[in-house]
Design a protein around this motif. Structure first.
Motif, mmCIF file in Angstrom:
data_model
loop_
_atom_site.group_PDB
_atom_site.id
_atom_site.type_symbol
_atom_site.label_atom_id
_atom_site.label_comp_id
_atom_site.label_asym_id
_atom_site.label_seq_id
_atom_site.Cartn_x
_atom_site.Cartn_y
_atom_site.Cartn_z
ATOM 1 N N GLY A 1 -0.178 11.037 7.547
ATOM 2 C CA GLY A 1 -0.172 12.309 8.235
ATOM 3 C C GLY A 1 -1.548 12.929 8.423
ATOM 4 O O GLY A 1 -1.678 13.953 9.078
ATOM 5 N N ILE A 2 -2.574 12.320 7.835
ATOM 6 C CA ILE A 2 -3.934 12.858 7.939
ATOM 7 C C ILE A 2 -4.841 11.904 8.704
ATOM 8 O O ILE A 2 -5.484 12.285 9.674
ATOM 9 C CB ILE A 2 -4.518 13.148 6.537
ATOM 10 C CG1 ILE A 2 -3.665 14.201 5.834
ATOM 11 C CG2 ILE A 2 -5.977 13.575 6.635
ATOM 12 C CD1 ILE A 2 -4.013 14.414 4.378
ATOM 13 N N ASP A 3 -4.890 10.657 8.248
ATOM 14 C CA ASP A 3 -5.773 9.661 8.858
ATOM 15 C C ASP A 3 -5.059 8.882 9.958
ATOM 16 O O ASP A 3 -3.843 8.687 9.911
ATOM 17 C CB ASP A 3 -6.281 8.683 7.792
ATOM 18 C CG ASP A 3 -7.123 9.367 6.733
ATOM 19 O OD1 ASP A 3 -8.007 10.157 7.095
ATOM 20 O OD2 ASP A 3 -6.885 9.118 5.535
ATOM 21 N N SER A 4 -5.831 8.424 10.910
ATOM 22 C CA SER A 4 -5.300 7.609 12.005
ATOM 23 C C SER A 4 -4.849 6.245 11.478
ATOM 24 O O SER A 4 -5.423 5.706 10.526
ATOM 25 C CB SER A 4 -6.401 7.410 13.056
ATOM 26 O OG SER A 4 -6.024 6.442 13.997
ATOM 27 N N TYR A 5 -3.838 5.671 12.138
ATOM 28 C CA TYR A 5 -3.382 4.319 11.808
ATOM 29 C C TYR A 5 -4.327 3.252 12.356
ATOM 30 O O TYR A 5 -4.304 2.111 11.934
ATOM 31 C CB TYR A 5 -1.991 4.042 12.397
ATOM 32 C CG TYR A 5 -0.884 4.884 11.835
ATOM 33 C CD1 TYR A 5 -0.586 4.852 10.478
ATOM 34 C CD2 TYR A 5 -0.106 5.681 12.661
ATOM 35 C CE1 TYR A 5 0.434 5.615 9.959
ATOM 36 C CE2 TYR A 5 0.928 6.448 12.151
ATOM 37 C CZ TYR A 5 1.198 6.412 10.803
ATOM 38 O OH TYR A 5 2.213 7.161 10.296
ATOM 39 N N ASP A 6 -5.147 3.630 13.324
ATOM 40 C CA ASP A 6 -5.978 2.647 14.028
ATOM 41 C C ASP A 6 -6.836 1.774 13.113
ATOM 42 O O ASP A 6 -6.862 0.553 13.295
ATOM 43 C CB ASP A 6 -6.843 3.334 15.079
ATOM 44 C CG ASP A 6 -6.029 3.925 16.213
ATOM 45 O OD1 ASP A 6 -4.845 3.534 16.377
ATOM 46 O OD2 ASP A 6 -6.561 4.774 16.942
ATOM 47 N N PRO A 7 -7.547 2.325 12.117
ATOM 48 C CA PRO A 7 -8.356 1.447 11.270
ATOM 49 C C PRO A 7 -7.527 0.417 10.488
ATOM 50 O O PRO A 7 -7.954 -0.727 10.319
ATOM 51 C CB PRO A 7 -9.071 2.412 10.319
ATOM 52 C CG PRO A 7 -9.098 3.715 11.058
ATOM 53 C CD PRO A 7 -7.808 3.736 11.839
ATOM 54 N N ILE A 8 -6.343 0.808 10.045
ATOM 55 C CA ILE A 8 -5.469 -0.130 9.330
ATOM 56 C C ILE A 8 -4.985 -1.214 10.281
ATOM 57 O O ILE A 8 -5.007 -2.408 9.956
ATOM 58 C CB ILE A 8 -4.257 0.611 8.703
ATOM 59 C CG1 ILE A 8 -4.718 1.541 7.594
ATOM 60 C CG2 ILE A 8 -3.208 -0.376 8.204
ATOM 61 C CD1 ILE A 8 -5.231 0.861 6.356
ATOM 62 N N VAL A 9 -4.549 -0.824 11.461
ATOM 63 C CA VAL A 9 -4.092 -1.787 12.463
ATOM 64 C C VAL A 9 -5.235 -2.729 12.835
ATOM 65 O O VAL A 9 -5.034 -3.936 12.977
ATOM 66 C CB VAL A 9 -3.513 -1.076 13.701
ATOM 67 C CG1 VAL A 9 -3.251 -2.050 14.825
ATOM 68 C CG2 VAL A 9 -2.238 -0.322 13.329
#
Length: 83
Positions: free
Chosen positions: A41-49
């Motif tokens: 809910g805070i950080d973007s999913y993009d770096p994990i993806v």
């Protein structure tokens, strides 16, 4: 009623050997993921993806990004074929 399981020592040995063979890959991926900020809910999913998709491509796994209706990446899929 509990299902009955047949213990096959040969199969167990094969599974254990495969797990031991993949051990370094699992540690490598886990270490890379732990370094990425990922507070729900805070950080973007993009770096994990990005980490997951890059790692999978480097290991010859076909990855497809899953996008929401508005185009944002919300996940990924990968096909892993068995022996």
């Amino acid at each position: 009623m509990c299902p009955q399981y047949h213990h096959d020592a040969g199969n167990h040995a094969q599974i254990l050997a495969a797990a031991e063979e993949d051990h370094e890959f699992v540690l490598e991926l886990t270490s890379a993921l732990v370094r990425v900020p990922s507070r729900a809910g805070i950080d973007s999913y993009d770096p994990i993806v990005d980490v997951l998709s890059r790692w999978m491509r480097e290991h010859a796994l076909p990855v497809e990004l899953v996008r929401a209706g508005h185009g944002a990446v919300v996940g990924l899929t990968v096909e892993i074929r068995g022996a």
